[in-house]
Structure formats: structure tokens, C-alpha cells
Motif scaffolding. Sequence first.
Motif, PDB file in Angstrom:
ATOM      1  N   UNK A  44       0.827  -1.209   0.000  1.00 60.71           N
ATOM      2  CA  UNK A  44       0.000   0.000   0.000  1.00 60.71           C
ATOM      3  C   UNK A  44       0.859   1.256   0.000  1.00 60.71           C
ATOM      4  N   UNK A  45       2.029   1.200   0.627  1.00 63.00           N
ATOM      5  CA  UNK A  45       2.893   2.374   0.723  1.00 63.00           C
ATOM      6  C   UNK A  45       3.802   2.501  -0.478  1.00 63.00           C
ATOM      7  N   UNK A  46       3.364   3.208  -1.506  1.00 58.72           N
ATOM      8  CA  UNK A  46       4.156   3.347  -2.731  1.00 58.72           C
ATOM      9  C   UNK A  46       5.247   4.422  -2.612  1.00 58.72           C
ATOM     10  N   UNK A  47       5.082   5.360  -1.715  1.00 62.10           N
ATOM     11  CA  UNK A  47       6.073   6.423  -1.526  1.00 62.10           C
ATOM     12  C   UNK A  47       6.408   6.526  -0.051  1.00 62.10           C
ATOM     13  N   UNK A 191      -8.481  -3.113   6.168  1.00 60.89           N
ATOM     14  CA  UNK A 191      -9.729  -2.443   6.530  1.00 60.89           C
ATOM     15  C   UNK A 191      -9.433  -1.265   7.460  1.00 60.89           C
ATOM     16  N   UNK A 192      -8.520  -1.472   8.409  1.00 63.21           N
ATOM     17  CA  UNK A 192      -8.149  -0.383   9.324  1.00 63.21           C
ATOM     18  C   UNK A 192      -7.578   0.800   8.547  1.00 63.21           C
ATOM     19  N   UNK A 193      -6.718   0.539   7.563  1.00 62.12           N
ATOM     20  CA  UNK A 193      -6.166   1.613   6.751  1.00 62.12           C
ATOM     21  C   UNK A 193      -7.260   2.320   5.952  1.00 62.12           C
ATOM     22  N   UNK A 194      -8.244   1.577   5.483  1.00 64.14           N
ATOM     23  CA  UNK A 194      -9.361   2.194   4.769  1.00 64.14           C
ATOM     24  C   UNK A 194     -10.137   3.146   5.673  1.00 64.14           C
ATOM     25  N   UNK A 195     -10.178   2.819   6.970  1.00 63.33           N
ATOM     26  CA  UNK A 195     -10.869   3.678   7.942  1.00 63.33           C
ATOM     27  C   UNK A 195     -10.018   4.894   8.297  1.00 63.33           C
ATOM     28  N   UNK A 196      -8.708   4.702   8.469  1.00 66.08           N
ATOM     29  CA  UNK A 196      -7.853   5.728   9.067  1.00 66.08           C
ATOM     30  C   UNK A 196      -7.072   6.574   8.072  1.00 66.08           C
ATOM     31  N   UNK A 197      -7.230   6.350   6.768  1.00 66.35           N
ATOM     32  CA  UNK A 197      -6.522   7.156   5.777  1.00 66.35           C
ATOM     33  C   UNK A 197      -7.505   7.626   4.711  1.00 66.35           C
ATOM     34  N   UNK A 199      -7.537   9.257   0.293  1.00 65.61           N
ATOM     35  CA  UNK A 199      -6.774   9.360  -0.947  1.00 65.61           C
ATOM     36  C   UNK A 199      -6.307   8.017  -1.465  1.00 65.61           C
ATOM     37  N   UNK A 200      -5.099   8.026  -2.059  1.00 64.54           N
ATOM     38  CA  UNK A 200      -4.573   6.827  -2.702  1.00 64.54           C
ATOM     39  C   UNK A 200      -4.254   5.709  -1.708  1.00 64.54           C
ATOM     40  N   UNK A 201      -3.817   6.064  -0.517  1.00 60.02           N
ATOM     41  CA  UNK A 201      -3.515   5.029   0.480  1.00 60.02           C
ATOM     42  C   UNK A 201      -4.782   4.262   0.826  1.00 60.02           C
ATOM     43  N   UNK A 202      -5.866   4.974   1.089  1.00 61.89           N
ATOM     44  CA  UNK A 202      -7.135   4.315   1.408  1.00 61.89           C
ATOM     45  C   UNK A 202      -7.636   3.494   0.226  1.00 61.89           C
ATOM     46  N   UNK A 203      -7.484   4.032  -0.987  1.00 62.10           N
ATOM     47  CA  UNK A 203      -7.953   3.312  -2.178  1.00 62.10           C
ATOM     48  C   UNK A 203      -7.182   2.011  -2.366  1.00 62.10           C
ATOM     49  N   UNK A 204      -5.870   2.059  -2.189  1.00 56.91           N
ATOM     50  CA  UNK A 204      -5.086   0.836  -2.328  1.00 56.91           C
ATOM     51  C   UNK A 204      -5.437  -0.170  -1.235  1.00 56.91           C
TER      52      UNK A 204
END
Length: 384
Positions: A44-47, A191-197, A199-204
Motif C-alpha cells: 500500500x505504501x508506494x512512496x 480495513x483499518x487503513x481504509x478507515x484511518x486514511x 486518498x490513494x492510500x485508502x484506495x489501495x
Amino acid sequence: MRICTMLDYETLRLLWWALLGVLLIGFAVMDGFDLGVAALLPVVGRSDMDRRVMINTVGPVWEGNQVWLILGGGAVFAAWPALYATAFSGFYIAMFLVLCALILRPVGFKFRSKLEGAAWRRAWDTALIIGGVVPAVVFGVAFGNVLQGVPFHFDADLRVTYTGGFLGLLNPFALLCGLVSLAMVIMHGAVYLAVKTDGQVAARARGVVPWAVLAMLVLFSLAGAWIALGIDGYAVTSAVVADGPSNPLMKTVERAPGTWLENYRRLPLSLIVPALAYVGALATWGLIRAERVGLAFITSSLAVAGVVGTAGVSAFPFLLPSSSDPASSLTVWDASSSHTTLQIMLVATLVFMPLILAYTAWVFRVLRGPVRAQDITNDGGAFY
């Protein structure tokens, strides 16, 4: 509190078996998304900024989540001393490996920001990934070995001897259970990242969820089929003395194919537990597609509870079966502390558990809302 002193020994043993399950599930749910986020850093972390955002979603809460692991270890030590002595001795190298991996997390959080170089940060990102993947796999491997039986036995003086080795723990079925555990925490972490971020991070992260759900359900189903068709279960064949002394040698035990399924035949309602894993995971998939990420985190937590609970329900009343001497197997009825000890611990649990839950709820309420790149840039106290 007076009720605690009125409970008989059998009931207290059952309550502490259930409480141990609650603590293990609490750890899997609360620390599971921490491990999952770390495992997802390269996906998920591209940068560098993406990875900083991900780290800052768990940085403020991971230490509190570790409380569940401490509580679980403490409960095993005090309520099930024979289990603690046998498991922590037999799994010593595996436990040491987990501790080393978990130590990498706080070190990675702190040291990642000490230098600006890309190679430096990649090295600590790798440490964080190891700190997420290794514990998840090892915990799953441990459950897989418990379901197969662990090579240990007691002598006439109840001194335990472990006759296995670390490499023996890495058998095919146990490794499959390790992959189930890894897929489970990756689902939960995504799922936690989808809740807590955002933009692109949440989308990925949302894009990872369907694949993680599919992997978890396929691997979980394979493990279940393997247990049904290829793993011998354990059954107590002598009279069960539920309120007797904690002496594991006062019983006879037999191994037979399909025995781990007997609890579901005797009590069909117990099928709710494995069903929860499937329903929770599929509901998570659907809710993520509908972008109902808050509800998806709840259903993902239920799926995690179903996976962990299935192992406990299947093995009941066994806590740690012995493959080398089935009669030495530890059960709910012969591995507990004394009646008085369980009473005192239950009183302490009724006092402190609500405080832990209240504090945890308060922390997550204070830290509610997504973590954004601009928040990290403007916050000198953020994890880097």
C-alpha cells in the motif's frame, strides 16, 4: 463480587477457559490490525509519505494494543500454570522469535526518522514488515501445532519433558495455519487503513481487502478440510472429574480421526463460531465495496474472532494435547490453578477489564478521524 465466591470449581474453570479465549481474540483483533498494517507497507505504501501515513495510523495505539498480549500471557501464567510451563518451554525458540520481531516495531518507529536517507528508511521499513509478518505467522503455526498435538509428557512427579524441536513445529499443516493467520491480519489491517486514511492510500487498502478475504477463506477452508480428513483429534475416554485436582495424569485419552469435529455434533449451536469467520469476512468484502468502512472494520473483527474461536471450540476441553503421550494432555479440567486462585483472579478481572475497555474506547475516540499527509507535515510529534 460475592457471586465470585459462590461459583464452584467446574464453573470457574469454564469461565477462565472462556476468558482466555476472549483475551486471545482481543489480542488478535486489537493487535491484528497493527501487524496487518506493517505487513502491507510494501503493498500500500508506494512512496515514503504513504508509508509515513500508514505508520502514523498505528504509531499512537500499538502500545495500548499490546496490553492484550500481556493480559493473555498473564492469564495463562496465573490461571493455567501447567499450560504456561509446558507451552512456553516447548515453544521457547518460537516465542523468542516473536519477541524479537515485536521489538523491531518500536525500534523501527523511532529510528526511521533519525536520518533522511532513502536506504536508511527502507531498512527500518523492512524491520517493521518483519515485525508484522513474523508474529502473525508464528502465532498461526502455534495454533496449528496445538491442533496436531505437541510432543511432551509428564513423569510421576508431574515434571514435564518436551521431546520436540523448533524445526518440527514447521510442519505443513502448521505452516498452513500460519498463512491463515497472515491473511487474516492483512485483511484486518487493510480495513483499518481504509478507515484511518484517505486518498490513494485508502484506495489501495480497499483494493487489498477482497484478495485478503479470498485468501483467508480459502486457506481457512483448506485447514478445516485437513482437520476433518487428515488430522487425528483427541478425546478423553475416562470419566471426567470437572471439579477434581489439577493432575493431567488422572485420565485416559485416545486419538482418532474426526474427533475435533465432535463438539459441533454434540452442540450444533457451536457452528456459529466458524460460520462467523465466513459471514464476517464476506460482509467485510461487501461493505468495503459499498465504502462503508466503519462497519467493515466491525465485521472484519468478527471474522477474526470466528477464526480464533474456531480453534478453541474445536479443541475443547483440551488446552494442549500431547502427541507423544496423549494421557499427559492438558485440559480445562486438569491444568488450572486452585479454586481460590481462580476466584481472586476473577474478582480482579471484573474490576480491571472494564477500565481497560473504557480507556481503549476513550483513546480511539480521541484519535478518531483519518491520518493525512498534511497532518504529519504539520505535527512535530508524528511518527516518521
